[in-house]
Design a protein around this motif. Structure first.
Motif, PDB file in Angstrom:
ATOM      1  N   ARG A 184       0.937  -0.866   0.066  1.00  0.00           N
ATOM      2  CA  ARG A 184       0.268   0.475  -0.204  1.00  0.00           C
ATOM      3  C   ARG A 184       0.914   1.261  -0.436  1.00  0.00           C
ATOM      4  O   ARG A 184       0.415   2.585  -0.460  1.00  0.00           O
ATOM      5  CB  ARG A 184      -0.564  -0.091   1.326  1.00  0.00           C
ATOM      6  CG  ARG A 184      -2.044  -0.845   1.450  1.00  0.00           C
ATOM      7  CD  ARG A 184      -2.552  -0.741   2.447  1.00  0.00           C
ATOM      8  NE  ARG A 184      -3.762  -2.158   2.370  1.00  0.00           N
ATOM      9  CZ  ARG A 184      -5.125  -1.931   2.278  1.00  0.00           C
ATOM     10  NH1 ARG A 184      -5.420  -1.258   1.669  1.00  0.00           N
ATOM     11  NH2 ARG A 184      -5.887  -2.491   2.309  1.00  0.00           N
ATOM     12  N   GLU A 258      -6.575   6.487   6.134  1.00  0.00           N
ATOM     13  CA  GLU A 258      -7.163   5.849   5.333  1.00  0.00           C
ATOM     14  C   GLU A 258      -6.806   4.791   4.826  1.00  0.00           C
ATOM     15  O   GLU A 258      -7.448   3.128   5.626  1.00  0.00           O
ATOM     16  CB  GLU A 258      -8.617   6.473   4.881  1.00  0.00           C
ATOM     17  CG  GLU A 258      -9.674   7.391   4.889  1.00  0.00           C
ATOM     18  CD  GLU A 258     -10.073   6.712   6.286  1.00  0.00           C
ATOM     19  OE1 GLU A 258     -10.560   5.812   5.774  1.00  0.00           O
ATOM     20  OE2 GLU A 258     -10.573   7.775   7.529  1.00  0.00           O
ATOM     21  N   GLU A 259      -5.937   4.410   4.791  1.00  0.00           N
ATOM     22  CA  GLU A 259      -4.735   3.729   4.182  1.00  0.00           C
ATOM     23  C   GLU A 259      -4.508   2.796   5.128  1.00  0.00           C
ATOM     24  O   GLU A 259      -4.409   1.489   5.215  1.00  0.00           O
ATOM     25  CB  GLU A 259      -3.922   4.249   3.039  1.00  0.00           C
ATOM     26  CG  GLU A 259      -3.608   3.063   1.768  1.00  0.00           C
ATOM     27  CD  GLU A 259      -4.059   2.798   1.317  1.00  0.00           C
ATOM     28  OE1 GLU A 259      -4.414   1.752   0.179  1.00  0.00           O
ATOM     29  OE2 GLU A 259      -5.238   3.105   0.676  1.00  0.00           O
ATOM     30  N   ALA A 262      -6.701   1.030   7.044  1.00  0.00           N
ATOM     31  CA  ALA A 262      -7.235  -0.393   6.015  1.00  0.00           C
ATOM     32  C   ALA A 262      -6.167  -1.542   6.627  1.00  0.00           C
ATOM     33  O   ALA A 262      -6.448  -2.674   6.253  1.00  0.00           O
ATOM     34  CB  ALA A 262      -7.443   0.421   4.302  1.00  0.00           C
ATOM     35  N   ARG A 265      -6.617  -3.021   9.457  1.00  0.00           N
ATOM     36  CA  ARG A 265      -7.781  -4.089   9.631  1.00  0.00           C
ATOM     37  C   ARG A 265      -7.574  -4.814   9.037  1.00  0.00           C
ATOM     38  O   ARG A 265      -7.992  -6.280   9.270  1.00  0.00           O
ATOM     39  CB  ARG A 265      -9.388  -2.872   9.327  1.00  0.00           C
ATOM     40  CG  ARG A 265      -9.618  -2.153  10.036  1.00  0.00           C
ATOM     41  CD  ARG A 265     -10.998  -1.108   9.363  1.00  0.00           C
ATOM     42  NE  ARG A 265     -11.246  -0.194   9.823  1.00  0.00           N
ATOM     43  CZ  ARG A 265     -11.823   0.487   9.638  1.00  0.00           C
ATOM     44  NH1 ARG A 265     -11.908   0.929   8.054  1.00  0.00           N
ATOM     45  NH2 ARG A 265     -12.451   1.710  10.660  1.00  0.00           N
TER      46      ARG A 265
END
Length: 273
Positions: A184, A258-259, A262, A265
């Motif tokens: 990512r 947000e990345e 993610a 998670r």
């Protein structure tokens, strides 16, 4: 805030810095000095006499000004959880003890002042790097100069890191954390000290750090406060504001949060949480 409250907050910031410097001076004096290493709960959970001596120095300095405040600390018989009411200090004489015993300079003496469970001041002293990070209610400073989180918003230009530690029975989670970051983000780092890592997010050297592990307060509270007062974002795995009793930790500059969330998670999914 009342004038008296402002004065006390300033006092707590000054004491946090003085206590961190006092503890750091003790542990730095024993660094690379063939110190004896003991094991606590596992092969990678180590402690030294420098940890204990450093913690005593930190507490002694705090007690000079705030004799009645609670102390939460990793070593010896101090509290192991942050009280939800009243004033307390959260301390770690050597965050990054595995680095310390390997003669690696990335370790910190961490001190945070909390009131009713929320941090109001913090200091991380990195003696082997000649850096001291201090956060008051409004800003974070490195060696007296104000620092802020980075302004990167493109994850492919950002550097992130997994932090805290996964035990041997959770190495699939550690592997997933690394994989999520390298897939990512532009690059990955790992420093072996959560407090050093969080300070680097606060100053903009790193853009994000993640873990799904439930963190000890002495490993995190000071650095979390620094990231926030430097303009960053720190949440739990659900995206809610992080607290000392939260599950997991995601800290970032805000622009790539947000990345990072993610990625964290995805690690949680491997753990079956």
């Amino acid at each position: 805030m009342t004038a008296q409250g402002s004065v006390e907050e300033a006092d707590r910031t000054a004491v946090a810095e003085a206590a961190a410097r006092a503890g750091a001076a003790v542990v730095d004096g024993r660094f690379r000095d063939d110190i004896d290493v003991e094991h606590k709960d596992g092969k990678t959970d180590v402690v030294t006499e420098a940890d204990r001596a450093g913690q005593r120095a930190v507490i002694e300095r705090i007690r000079e000004t705030f004799p009645d405040d609670a102390i939460v600390g990793e070593e010896e018989d101090e509290l192991k959880a942050v009280p939800d009411t009243g004033a307390a200090w959260v301390i770690d004489p050597i965050d990054g003890t595995n680095n310390y015993v390997r003669d690696i300079r990335a370790f910190a003496t961490a001190v945070a002042a909390v009131v009713d469970g929320e941090p109001v001041a913090a200091a991380n002293a990195l003696p082997a790097m000649d850096d001291v990070y201090v956060a008051d209610a409004d800003a974070t400073y490195r060696n007296g100069t104000r620092v802020t989180v980075s302004d990167r918003t493109d994850p492919e230009t950002a550097a992130a890191t997994p932090t805290v530690w996964w035990d041997f029975d959770a190495r699939d989670e550690y592997a997933r954390a690394c994989a999520e970051i390298v897939e990512r983000f532009g690059d990955m780092r790992r420093f072996g000290s959560a407090q050093v890592t969080l300070a680097m997010v606060a100053e903009g050297a790193l853009d994000a750090t993640i873990t799904n592990v439930d963190c000890n307060p002495w490993d995190t509270v000071a650095g979390v406060h620094m990231v926030r007062t430097a303009g960053g974002t720190v949440t739990d795995l659900d995206g809610d504001p992080w607290r000392h009793d939260s599950s997991g930790l995601v800290a970032s500059n805000g622009g790539v949060h947000e990345e990072a969330l993610a990625a964290a998670r995805a690690v949680r999914s491997v753990a079956g949480e």
